[in-house]
Design a protein around this motif. Structure first.
Motif, PDB file in Angstrom:
ATOM      1  N   LEU A  97      25.230  56.039  20.211  1.00 35.25           N
ATOM      2  CA  LEU A  97      26.305  55.060  20.040  1.00 35.25           C
ATOM      3  C   LEU A  97      25.746  53.633  20.023  1.00 35.25           C
ATOM      4  CD1 LEU A  97      29.261  56.458  22.182  1.00 35.25           C
ATOM      5  CD2 LEU A  97      28.757  56.768  19.748  1.00 35.25           C
ATOM      6  N   LYS A  98      24.794  53.367  20.889  1.00 36.85           N
ATOM      7  CA  LYS A  98      24.187  52.028  20.894  1.00 36.85           C
ATOM      8  C   LYS A  98      23.480  51.749  19.567  1.00 36.85           C
ATOM      9  CE  LYS A  98      23.448  52.269  25.902  1.00 36.85           C
ATOM     10  NZ  LYS A  98      22.428  52.459  26.976  1.00 36.85           N
ATOM     11  N   ALA A  99      22.774  52.770  19.058  1.00 37.80           N
ATOM     12  CA  ALA A  99      22.066  52.603  17.789  1.00 37.80           C
ATOM     13  C   ALA A  99      23.025  52.437  16.624  1.00 37.80           C
ATOM     14  CB  ALA A  99      21.139  53.798  17.557  1.00 37.80           C
ATOM     15  N   ASN A 100      24.207  53.070  16.728  1.00 39.36           N
ATOM     16  CA  ASN A 100      25.194  52.982  15.656  1.00 39.36           C
ATOM     17  C   ASN A 100      26.094  51.756  15.772  1.00 39.36           C
ATOM     18  OD1 ASN A 100      25.030  55.184  13.713  1.00 39.36           O
ATOM     19  ND2 ASN A 100      25.327  56.543  15.461  1.00 39.36           N
ATOM     20  N   SER A 101      25.865  50.940  16.785  1.00 41.77           N
ATOM     21  CA  SER A 101      26.720  49.761  16.987  1.00 41.77           C
ATOM     22  C   SER A 101      26.497  48.704  15.917  1.00 41.77           C
ATOM     23  CB  SER A 101      26.457  49.150  18.361  1.00 41.77           C
ATOM     24  OG  SER A 101      25.165  48.559  18.411  1.00 41.77           O
ATOM     25  N   GLY A 102      25.297  48.677  15.360  1.00 44.37           N
ATOM     26  CA  GLY A 102      24.961  47.621  14.402  1.00 44.37           C
ATOM     27  C   GLY A 102      24.584  46.311  15.062  1.00 44.37           C
ATOM     28  N   LEU A 103      24.574  46.293  16.405  1.00 47.11           N
ATOM     29  CA  LEU A 103      24.246  45.079  17.144  1.00 47.11           C
ATOM     30  C   LEU A 103      22.782  45.086  17.562  1.00 47.11           C
ATOM     31  CD1 LEU A 103      27.310  44.850  19.577  1.00 47.11           C
ATOM     32  CD2 LEU A 103      27.064  43.797  17.315  1.00 47.11           C
ATOM     33  N   THR A 104      22.173  43.926  17.547  1.00 46.23           N
ATOM     34  CA  THR A 104      20.818  43.793  18.079  1.00 46.23           C
ATOM     35  C   THR A 104      20.913  43.438  19.562  1.00 46.23           C
ATOM     36  OG1 THR A 104      20.755  41.466  17.442  1.00 46.23           O
ATOM     37  CG2 THR A 104      19.859  43.061  15.879  1.00 46.23           C
ATOM     38  N   SER A 105      19.892  43.817  20.302  1.00 46.02           N
ATOM     39  CA  SER A 105      19.905  43.555  21.745  1.00 46.02           C
ATOM     40  C   SER A 105      18.482  43.427  22.251  1.00 46.02           C
ATOM     41  CB  SER A 105      20.621  44.689  22.469  1.00 46.02           C
ATOM     42  OG  SER A 105      20.544  44.518  23.872  1.00 46.02           O
ATOM     43  N   GLN A 106      18.327  42.592  23.275  1.00 44.22           N
ATOM     44  CA  GLN A 106      17.032  42.449  23.921  1.00 44.22           C
ATOM     45  C   GLN A 106      16.774  43.601  24.889  1.00 44.22           C
ATOM     46  OE1 GLN A 106      14.848  40.017  23.025  1.00 44.22           O
ATOM     47  NE2 GLN A 106      16.419  39.513  21.502  1.00 44.22           N
ATOM     48  N   LEU A 107      17.816  44.346  25.209  1.00 46.57           N
ATOM     49  CA  LEU A 107      17.683  45.437  26.162  1.00 46.57           C
ATOM     50  C   LEU A 107      17.108  46.675  25.486  1.00 46.57           C
ATOM     51  CD1 LEU A 107      21.134  45.135  27.985  1.00 46.57           C
ATOM     52  CD2 LEU A 107      18.896  44.389  28.841  1.00 46.57           C
ATOM     53  N   ASP A 108      16.292  47.413  26.224  1.00 42.13           N
ATOM     54  CA  ASP A 108      15.816  48.712  25.752  1.00 42.13           C
ATOM     55  C   ASP A 108      17.014  49.641  25.594  1.00 42.13           C
ATOM     56  OD1 ASP A 108      14.858  51.644  26.512  1.00 42.13           O
ATOM     57  OD2 ASP A 108      13.140  50.579  25.660  1.00 42.13           O
ATOM     58  N   ILE A 109      16.970  50.506  24.610  1.00 44.58           N
ATOM     59  CA  ILE A 109      18.123  51.369  24.334  1.00 44.58           C
ATOM     60  C   ILE A 109      18.405  52.335  25.479  1.00 44.58           C
ATOM     61  CG2 ILE A 109      16.950  53.321  23.185  1.00 44.58           C
ATOM     62  CD1 ILE A 109      19.348  52.760  21.009  1.00 44.58           C
ATOM     63  N   ASN A 110      17.420  52.553  26.356  1.00 42.47           N
ATOM     64  CA  ASN A 110      17.617  53.420  27.512  1.00 42.47           C
ATOM     65  C   ASN A 110      18.269  52.698  28.691  1.00 42.47           C
ATOM     66  OD1 ASN A 110      16.363  55.892  26.510  1.00 42.47           O
ATOM     67  ND2 ASN A 110      14.455  54.714  26.531  1.00 42.47           N
ATOM     68  N   GLU A 111      18.386  51.380  28.581  1.00 39.43           N
ATOM     69  CA  GLU A 111      18.988  50.612  29.657  1.00 39.43           C
ATOM     70  C   GLU A 111      20.497  50.490  29.457  1.00 39.43           C
ATOM     71  OE1 GLU A 111      17.123  46.858  30.494  1.00 39.43           O
ATOM     72  OE2 GLU A 111      15.158  47.598  29.883  1.00 39.43           O
ATOM     73  N   GLU A 112      21.205  50.259  30.546  1.00 35.87           N
ATOM     74  CA  GLU A 112      22.650  50.077  30.448  1.00 35.87           C
ATOM     75  C   GLU A 112      22.968  48.878  29.562  1.00 35.87           C
ATOM     76  OE1 GLU A 112      26.201  48.879  33.452  1.00 35.87           O
ATOM     77  OE2 GLU A 112      25.068  50.689  33.975  1.00 35.87           O
ATOM     78  N   ASP A 113      23.870  49.102  28.608  1.00 38.29           N
ATOM     79  CA  ASP A 113      24.229  48.045  27.653  1.00 38.29           C
ATOM     80  C   ASP A 113      25.657  48.316  27.191  1.00 38.29           C
ATOM     81  OD1 ASP A 113      24.481  46.203  25.619  1.00 38.29           O
ATOM     82  OD2 ASP A 113      22.480  46.561  24.794  1.00 38.29           O
ATOM     83  N   MET A 114      26.618  47.865  27.997  1.00 42.74           N
ATOM     84  CA  MET A 114      28.016  48.170  27.724  1.00 42.74           C
ATOM     85  C   MET A 114      28.502  47.551  26.415  1.00 42.74           C
ATOM     86  SD  MET A 114      28.976  50.209  30.082  1.00 42.74           S
ATOM     87  CE  MET A 114      30.722  50.227  29.721  1.00 42.74           C
ATOM     88  N   LEU A 115      27.941  46.399  26.047  1.00 38.32           N
ATOM     89  CA  LEU A 115      28.370  45.738  24.812  1.00 38.32           C
ATOM     90  C   LEU A 115      28.068  46.616  23.594  1.00 38.32           C
ATOM     91  CD1 LEU A 115      29.603  43.161  23.603  1.00 38.32           C
ATOM     92  CD2 LEU A 115      27.277  42.255  23.383  1.00 38.32           C
TER      93      LEU A 115
END
Length: 570
Positions: free
Chosen positions: A347-365
């Motif tokens: 779901l995080k990968a399919n968000s289309g959003l970039t993030s400084q957080l590792d994909i394994n870390e909590e990222d509610m956005l």
């Protein structure tokens, strides 16, 4: 945790005859290939004809990502979980192609404590079915070229005298039947053949991967050997100089092709880590073919089991759509429930959003933005009238707050329910809760419906798939596709089902577009007639029917160690 192959190698396997006996097969209905696998004779279907059928569960997923969603892990884990809660369940999955095994995707035996064993036997050759498909397919290619050669060197009278039949007047510019090989090989996508003395006429050809062969589709969709023979007879290999189709029956090769496949039509029985039966049969990809295991395997399992768990390749816009609109039409068996597999990482990968957080870390956005993709897939499955269960394939890095939010979000959708699966780490025990929910879902009234009627025009069927199946605003046909469409209608084949070949990495045709694509037209570049399989393939965008190897292919990791054991197989 041990690697998948280490877990497989340390498993205590039951003799395959014991697995067969557990399933309800008789010794005379098997041909054993050692102690770990066996072919199941089709004669069993006659014995079981009066048996009631069990319930069919189809496992699908959100849009695939490089992190993997775990459909096969969930399918095998769910089968193990159903058996653990006292249900008689059998898994039916596809045979892995060596293209992905040695390319980038790896094997297809599941993983962790939810896998089919021995995994190296499943992933490498198995009982040779894919090689048989390649051989039968390439015999047809040799046959059409041989006919073309002899017609080109002889007068009509001499041809009739020597061949004992009228020449077919094959057009060298209209040879439609390419060749196949079970490896990723981009250099063979487009070739010319017939060079040298007494080898011509020279004409264009090419190779597809065996999983894309119409023979593979026929293997998966045939009901028995007689049905397979009739389907192979309809294969369109070329056109004559007037544009009339030339079939495998016209060439006289259909019977020989069927003979090559006379054992491949039998599914292979193996077992899960917990000794539950699994039938492996056929291996069409879901991006360039219809992406589901065989009707024959399903029929055998349904007659012997309370529950049958199968899976469609890639996301619900791919294998699930084709399961419903192609496979169900041929089998007559609609699913009783569907499982949509999701991971937080997907779901995080399919968000289309970039993030400084590792994909394994909590990222509610990113999680909340990516949920739109899961909602889309739930709605996509629901429109077929099938109860939907969401399976969260849990990873150790998933946080409780993320899981809690996701389960709450799913509760506001049309899904029947949502449950966590920990089959990878805990095997059957980790899938028991999911199994109970899926069993409950199958008790619901299923109001299955097709996405489109076969009698609709090809354009109308494509438009329905594009708009209702992908969310597009329309379709756009290339000049070549328009020409081919006229040809299909002239042949009277516009009443066939549609198999869209497109990227699996987006709901749209563009792999770069994530989330929920909107305001796009689906570009149809080519059509391919599969008269024997019973569908028209519509090639979309830049999809190719022969994959290529990446710069770091999987074969780099695969070898034999000092103990003569296979290592590096994933």
């Amino acid at each position: 945790m041990l690697s998948d192959i280490e877990i497989s190698r340390q498993a205590t396997l039951r003799p395959i005859k014991h697995i067969a006996n557990k399933l309800g097969l008789e010794p005379s209905e098997l041909s054993s290939f050692g102690e770990s696998k066996a072919k199941v004779h089709l004669s069993v279907l006659k014995r079981l004809d009066d048996n009631l059928e069990g319930k069919l569960v189809i496992v699908t997923a959100v849009t695939p990502t490089p992190f993997g969603e775990g459909k096969t892990v969930t399918s095998i884990g769910l089968t193990q979980g159903l058996n653990a809660i006292g249900k008689r369940a059998t898994a039916c999955i596809r045979q892995p192609s060596m293209g992905p095994v040695f390319g980038i995707k790896g094997g297809a035996a599941g993983g962790g404590l939810a896998q089919v064993v021995p995994m190296e036997e499943l992933n490498l050759h198995l009982t040779g079915d894919i090689h048989a498909v390649s051989s039968a397919h390439n015999l047809a290619a040799a046959a059409i070229d041989a006919c073309l050669f002899h017609e080109s060197r002889l007068s009509r009278e001499d041809y009739i005298e020597q061949a004992g039949s009228e020449p077919l007047n094959i057009s060298a510019k209209q040879i439609l039947w390419r060749r196949v090989v079970d490896h990723n090989e981009r250099s063979l996508r487009n070739i010319s053949v017939g060079f040298g003395d007494n080898n011509g006429p020279i004409h264009d050809s090419g190779f597809d991967i065996t999983a894309a062969s119409e023979i593979m589709a026929i293997l998966a969709l045939s009901r028995d050997l007689k049905d397979m023979r009739q389907r192979i007879a309809k294969l369109i290999l070329a056109l004559d100089v007037r544009g009339k189709p030339i079939t495998a029956e016209d060439i006289g090769v259909a019977g020989a092709m069927t003979v090559i496949l006379s054992q491949a039509i039998e599914p292979t029985l193996m077992q899960t880590l917990t000794g539950d039966p699994c039938l492996i049969h056929a291996g069409p990809f879901a991006n360039i073919a219809h992406g589901n295991s065989s009707i024959i395997a399903d029929r055998i399992a349904l007659k012997l089991s309370e529950f049958v768990v199968t899976e469609g390749g890639f996301g619900s816009d791919m294998g699930f759509e084709k399961f419903c609109n192609i496979k169900v039409r041929e089998s007559g068996k609609a699913p009783d429930a569907a499982v949509v597999v999701v991971t937080l990482k997907a779901l995080k990968a399919n968000s289309g959003l970039t993030s400084q957080l590792d994909i394994n870390e909590e990222d509610m956005l990113r999680l909340q933005a990516g949920f739109a993709n899961l909602r889309w897939h739930i709605n996509n499955v629901s429109q077929y009238g099938v109860p939907v269960v969401v399976a969260i394939n849990r990873f150790p890095t998933d946080t409780e707050s993320e899981i809690s939010w996701l389960k709450s979000a799913v509760s506001d959708t049309s899904a029947f329910g949502c449950e966590i699966s920990e089959a990878f780490a805990k095997g059957a025990k980790g899938a028991e809760a999911l199994a109970k929910m899926v069993a409950d879902a199958t008790d619901q009234v299923s109001e299955f419906k097709f996405l489109y009627p076969l009698e609709a025009s090809i354009e109308a069927k494509l438009l329905t798939i594009a708009e209702s199946g992908y969310g597009a605003k329309g379709i756009k046909l290339s000049d070549e596709a328009k020409r081919q469409l006229v040809q299909i209608k002239t042949m009277g084949l516009d009443g066939l089902a549609i198999c869209v070949a497109k990227t699996p990495l987006s709901i749209s045709h563009d792999p770069k577009v994530k989330g929920i694509p909107a305001d796009f037209e689906l570009p149809i570049t080519q059509f391919k007639i599969n008269a024997g399989a019973g569908f028209i393939t519509a090639l979309v965008g830049k999809v190719m029917t022969m994959p290529g190897l990446g710069i770091k292919p999987g074969y780099l990791n695969i070898d034999i160690n000092e103990q003569d054991e296979i290592v590096g197989l994933a």
